[in-house]
Structure formats: C-alpha cells, structure tokens
Design a protein around this motif. Sequence first.
Motif, mmCIF file in Angstrom:
data_model
loop_
_atom_site.group_PDB
_atom_site.id
_atom_site.type_symbol
_atom_site.label_atom_id
_atom_site.label_comp_id
_atom_site.label_asym_id
_atom_site.label_seq_id
_atom_site.Cartn_x
_atom_site.Cartn_y
_atom_site.Cartn_z
ATOM 1 N N ASN A 46 0.790 -1.265 -0.009
ATOM 2 C CA ASN A 46 0.066 0.010 -0.185
ATOM 3 C C ASN A 46 0.922 1.136 0.039
ATOM 4 O O ASN A 46 0.397 2.386 0.278
ATOM 5 N N SER A 49 -0.358 4.485 -0.868
ATOM 6 C CA SER A 49 -1.260 5.355 -0.377
ATOM 7 C C SER A 49 -0.676 6.263 1.031
ATOM 8 O O SER A 49 -1.108 6.918 1.594
ATOM 9 N N GLN B 67 -0.624 -3.987 -4.393
ATOM 10 C CA GLN B 67 -1.957 -4.384 -3.495
ATOM 11 C C GLN B 67 -2.143 -5.804 -3.313
ATOM 12 O O GLN B 67 -2.078 -6.204 -2.293
ATOM 13 N N PRO B 79 -9.080 -0.488 -0.367
ATOM 14 C CA PRO B 79 -7.456 -0.569 -0.192
ATOM 15 C C PRO B 79 -6.888 0.145 0.727
ATOM 16 O O PRO B 79 -5.676 0.071 1.057
ATOM 17 N N ILE B 82 -5.821 -0.275 5.208
ATOM 18 C CA ILE B 82 -4.782 -1.385 4.981
ATOM 19 C C ILE B 82 -4.957 -2.275 6.171
ATOM 20 O O ILE B 82 -4.634 -3.456 5.658
#
Lengths: 186, 94
Positions: A46, A49, B67, B79, B82
């Motif tokens: 991730n 992000s 991912q 997504p 987390i």
Amino acid sequence: MNAHKPIREVMLAAVPSLRAFAISLCGNVDRADDLVQETLLRAWANRKSFEPGTNMSAWLFTILRNLFRSEYRKRRREVEDSDGSYAESLVSLPEQSSHLEVEEFRKALSVLPPEQREALILVGASGYSYEEAAHICGCAIGTIKSRVNRARGRLAEILSIEGANDFGPDVETRAVVNSDTTLVRS
Amino acid sequence: MNNTKASRQNAPMDEKNPVPKRVPKLGPDIKAKIGTQLRAMYGEVVAQGVPERFKAILEGLTDEQDQAPVDREAKGGDPANIAGEPEIGGNPKI
C-alpha cells in the motif's frame, strides 16, 4: 529500480521499534514478529497510499496497531469468554529479556486494557507526542491523555509503587498479575 | 493494604469519554519510575536491531508486489483500509 529504496530503508530502520511496539502490545515474540512481518508487507503493498512528507514511522505504527486490534478482536470473538485469553497467550519471553524487573513490568502491562497499553507505550516508550499517538490510535488527544494517565495509575497499583516502596511486586501482586485475569475487564 | 487501595481506585472504563471522571493524581516520581521501566522494556527489544528474517523480507520486496497478493486477510474492499479495520476510534469495549 531504486525508486523505492528510500521507503525500504525507512522500513528497515523502523523494524526495531516496530518489534518493540508489537511485543509490548501482544506480549509474545513470535506473534509480534508475525505482526511486524504482516505490517511490512501491507505497508509495501500500500505504499502508494503513503503521503510523502508525513511521518512514515508513524504510518507503519498505525498499520501495525490496526492489525493488532483486528486480530485481537477476532480472537476475542473466537474465545468469547471473560477469562483473559490474552493473558493465556502471554508466554514468557526467551532469555534475552531475563531481566526480572522487565519481566514483571511486562506482566503488569499485560493486565491493562489494550487501549491503555498502546497509549502508554506510544507516548511513554516510542516517544510519540500525544497528538501523534492520537492519530495512530484514531482518537482524540484528550482520550490519549486520559488513557495514558489511567494506564500509569493502574501500573502504579499493580506494581505497588508507592512512596518508599520500590518497584518489586510483592507476592500478593504477583498472584494478582498471574491469576486474576478478570482484571483485564474490570 | 494495597488490596483495599486497588479495589477503590479501579479506574472507570469509560474509554469513549475523553474527560476522565477521576484519575488519581500521580506524582512525578511515580511517572518517572514507570517511564524508566517502560523504556527499559522497550529498549531491550530495540537493542536487538533488525533480525535476519526482516532483512530478507525487505530485500525480497519487488516493485511488482502491489496491492493484491499480501492482502490475504482483507475482506475485499477498501484498499485504503490497510489493516482491514473500518473504524479505529471509539471502539466498543473488548
């Protein structure tokens, strides 16, 4: 491709404190290391992000904390009883932490409700500000402050820290820490 | 002696309320002692550095690893979420 090298380096540098946080949270080295591993993998997956310019270490702590909490809840649901499955899962740590005082402290810490424990560790050991800790735990600053305060008060009781009394818990307290696991919910 | 004190001071578990009803005042010496112990416990682990296991994991991370593959426990969905936990604040008592 070195594009992500910095991220990897930051992650690597964060591992020791992530482990310390994880072990303090769950009291079990193996579980803690699994938690750290999962955290690293999730963080990597991730990584897009992650907001550049923000504190990556705090971001990793947040992931770890949330993983721990969801796992904790899951377990709680599975072993839906009041006899402290957490305390049961608390195994004695390997020799590396043979220091008796530290062991006793760990046990005392394990008696605290998880939200108090995490708040105290973040502020008192990981070195986060109240604000950062609040962000990691997803709650208000005032909440963190009161949790830290309660955690300290509770530890002081458990470890019978009073005035001249030094840190060593007496037999009575030991018994409480070891057997009266209902304390976790009191 | 400690017993009576302990039962009297059991902190209220109203975690959602940011304003504690009554938190016993703790002297700076007590805070300091707890702080010292806390850091000793924490520092003991930090001092162990990075175990090989984690070095290997980090070295093994590839750019392709995005991912999907690791989210084996994520129950489909966000997504951005987390850790697979929808809300973090204001947990019910657990």
